[in-house]
Scaffold this motif. Structure first.
Motif, PDB file in Angstrom:
ATOM      1  N   GLU A  45       0.831  -1.193   0.000  1.00 20.19           N
ATOM      2  CA  GLU A  45       0.000   0.000   0.000  1.00 20.19           C
ATOM      3  C   GLU A  45       0.872   1.252   0.000  1.00 20.19           C
ATOM      4  N   SER A  46       0.330   2.311  -0.567  1.00 24.90           N
ATOM      5  CA  SER A  46       0.980   3.616  -0.494  1.00 24.90           C
ATOM      6  C   SER A  46      -0.096   4.692  -0.490  1.00 24.90           C
ATOM      7  N   GLY A  47       0.313   5.882  -0.096  1.00 22.90           N
ATOM      8  CA  GLY A  47      -0.634   6.978   0.051  1.00 22.90           C
ATOM      9  C   GLY A  47      -1.024   7.131   1.497  1.00 22.90           C
ATOM     10  N   GLY A  48      -2.074   7.849   1.742  1.00 22.12           N
ATOM     11  CA  GLY A  48      -2.485   8.121   3.108  1.00 22.12           C
ATOM     12  C   GLY A  48      -1.733   9.309   3.671  1.00 22.12           C
ATOM     13  N   GLY A  49      -2.031   9.636   4.916  1.00 22.53           N
ATOM     14  CA  GLY A  49      -1.394  10.767   5.564  1.00 22.53           C
ATOM     15  C   GLY A  49      -2.397  11.665   6.239  1.00 22.53           C
ATOM     16  N   LEU A  50      -1.971  12.900   6.450  1.00 20.16           N
ATOM     17  CA  LEU A  50      -2.794  13.893   7.150  1.00 20.16           C
ATOM     18  C   LEU A  50      -3.304  14.923   6.153  1.00 20.16           C
ATOM     19  N   VAL A  51      -4.590  15.213   6.223  1.00 22.93           N
ATOM     20  CA  VAL A  51      -5.190  16.186   5.316  1.00 22.93           C
ATOM     21  C   VAL A  51      -6.286  16.942   6.064  1.00 22.93           C
TER      22      VAL A  51
ATOM     23  N   ALA B  77      -9.997  18.732   6.451  1.00 20.11           N
ATOM     24  CA  ALA B  77     -11.347  18.436   5.976  1.00 20.11           C
ATOM     25  C   ALA B  77     -11.604  19.153   4.659  1.00 20.11           C
ATOM     26  N   GLY B  78     -12.228  18.436   3.737  1.00 20.06           N
ATOM     27  CA  GLY B  78     -12.483  18.971   2.413  1.00 20.06           C
ATOM     28  C   GLY B  78     -11.398  18.658   1.409  1.00 20.06           C
ATOM     29  N   GLY B  79     -10.293  18.158   1.890  1.00 17.26           N
ATOM     30  CA  GLY B  79      -9.168  17.839   1.024  1.00 17.26           C
ATOM     31  C   GLY B  79      -9.306  16.477   0.361  1.00 17.26           C
ATOM     32  N   SER B  80      -8.237  16.101  -0.349  1.00 12.02           N
ATOM     33  CA  SER B  80      -8.222  14.855  -1.117  1.00 12.02           C
ATOM     34  C   SER B  80      -6.947  14.069  -0.840  1.00 12.02           C
ATOM     35  N   LEU B  81      -7.064  12.766  -0.996  1.00 11.27           N
ATOM     36  CA  LEU B  81      -5.933  11.860  -0.918  1.00 11.27           C
ATOM     37  C   LEU B  81      -6.166  10.714  -1.887  1.00 11.27           C
ATOM     38  N   ARG B  82      -5.079  10.084  -2.303  1.00  9.10           N
ATOM     39  CA  ARG B  82      -5.193   8.901  -3.129  1.00  9.10           C
ATOM     40  C   ARG B  82      -4.384   7.763  -2.518  1.00  9.10           C
TER      41      ARG B  82
ATOM     42  N   GLN C 241      -1.019  -4.229   5.105  1.00  7.57           N
ATOM     43  CA  GLN C 241      -0.686  -3.902   6.491  1.00  7.57           C
ATOM     44  C   GLN C 241      -1.423  -2.677   7.001  1.00  7.57           C
ATOM     45  N   GLY C 242      -2.017  -1.928   6.106  1.00  3.09           N
ATOM     46  CA  GLY C 242      -2.789  -0.765   6.512  1.00  3.09           C
ATOM     47  C   GLY C 242      -2.011   0.529   6.382  1.00  3.09           C
ATOM     48  N   THR C 243      -2.741   1.587   6.072  1.00  3.65           N
ATOM     49  CA  THR C 243      -2.146   2.912   5.985  1.00  3.65           C
ATOM     50  C   THR C 243      -3.079   3.905   6.682  1.00  3.65           C
ATOM     51  N   GLN C 244      -2.490   4.791   7.458  1.00  2.00           N
ATOM     52  CA  GLN C 244      -3.283   5.718   8.263  1.00  2.00           C
ATOM     53  C   GLN C 244      -3.743   6.897   7.425  1.00  2.00           C
ATOM     54  N   VAL C 245      -5.016   7.206   7.531  1.00  3.70           N
ATOM     55  CA  VAL C 245      -5.584   8.423   6.950  1.00  3.70           C
ATOM     56  C   VAL C 245      -6.176   9.239   8.091  1.00  3.70           C
ATOM     57  N   THR C 246      -5.708  10.458   8.233  1.00  3.19           N
ATOM     58  CA  THR C 246      -6.191  11.337   9.288  1.00  3.19           C
ATOM     59  C   THR C 246      -6.714  12.621   8.663  1.00  3.19           C
ATOM     60  N   VAL C 247      -7.951  12.948   8.971  1.00  2.41           N
ATOM     61  CA  VAL C 247      -8.585  14.153   8.437  1.00  2.41           C
ATOM     62  C   VAL C 247      -8.846  15.096   9.603  1.00  2.41           C
ATOM     63  N   SER C 248      -8.217  16.248   9.558  1.00  2.01           N
ATOM     64  CA  SER C 248      -8.378  17.226  10.638  1.00  2.01           C
ATOM     65  C   SER C 248      -9.512  18.192  10.313  1.00  2.01           C
ATOM     66  N   SER C 249     -10.169  18.646  11.371  1.00  4.37           N
ATOM     67  CA  SER C 249     -11.303  19.559  11.172  1.00  4.37           C
ATOM     68  C   SER C 249     -10.857  21.001  11.179  1.00  4.37           C
TER      69      SER C 249
END
Length: 118
Positions: free
Chosen positions: A6-12, A14-19, A110-118
Motif C-alpha cells: 500500500e501507499s498513500g495516506g497521511g494527514l489532510v 477536511a475537504g481535502g483529497s488523498l489517493r 498492512q494498513g495505511t493511516q488516513v487522518t482528516v483534521s477539522s
C-alpha cells in the motif's frame, strides 16, 4: 500467496483529497476482487469500496459520491481517490485482495493511516 503493498495516506484537512494505491504481486488469478476497508479506533473494520476484475464496483453508503475506486489490471493495482474528506473518514485503511475461485484466498495489506483534521 499474494503480497499487497500500500501507499498513500497521511494527514489532510477536511475537504481535502488523498489517493491510496495498492499493488498486488504473487500468485494472482485473473478473476479477483480488490478493495479497501477501514477501521477507526474502537470500531469494527468496514468496507469502503471494492472493484472486481471485470470492472464492477461497490461502495459503502458513507463514501458514495466522494470516493472513487479504480484498478489497473495490467499492474494488478487498485486505487482509491478520496475527495471531500471528513474527520469521520479518519481510520486505518486496509487493502484487500480476494481470489474469486472456489476456496480462493483472501489477503490483507498492512494498513495505511488516513487522518482528516477539522
Amino acid at each position: 500467496q499474494v503480497q499487497l503493498v500500500e501507499s498513500g495516506g497521511g494527514l489532510v484537512q477536511a475537504g481535502g483529497s488523498l489517493r491510496l494505491s495498492c499493488a498486488a504481486s504473487g500468485n494472482i488469478f485473473r478473476a479477483n476482487g480488490m478493495g479497501w476497508y477501514r477501521q477507526a479506533p474502537g470500531k469494527q473494520r468496514e468496507l469502503v469500496a471494492f472493484i472486481i476484475s471485470d470492472g464492477r464496483t461497490n461502495y459503502a453508503d458513507p463514501v458514495k459520491g466522494r470516493f472513487t475506486i479504480s484498478r489497473d489490471n495490467a499492474k494488478n493495482t487498485v486505487y482509491l481517490q478520496m475527495s471531500s474528506l471528513k474527520p469521520e473518514d479518519t481510520a486505518v485503511y486496509y487493502c484487500n485482495f480476494q481470489d474469486l475461485r472456489p476456496a480462493g484466498g483472501l489477503y490483507w495489506g498492512q494498513g495505511t493511516q488516513v487522518t482528516v483534521s477539522s
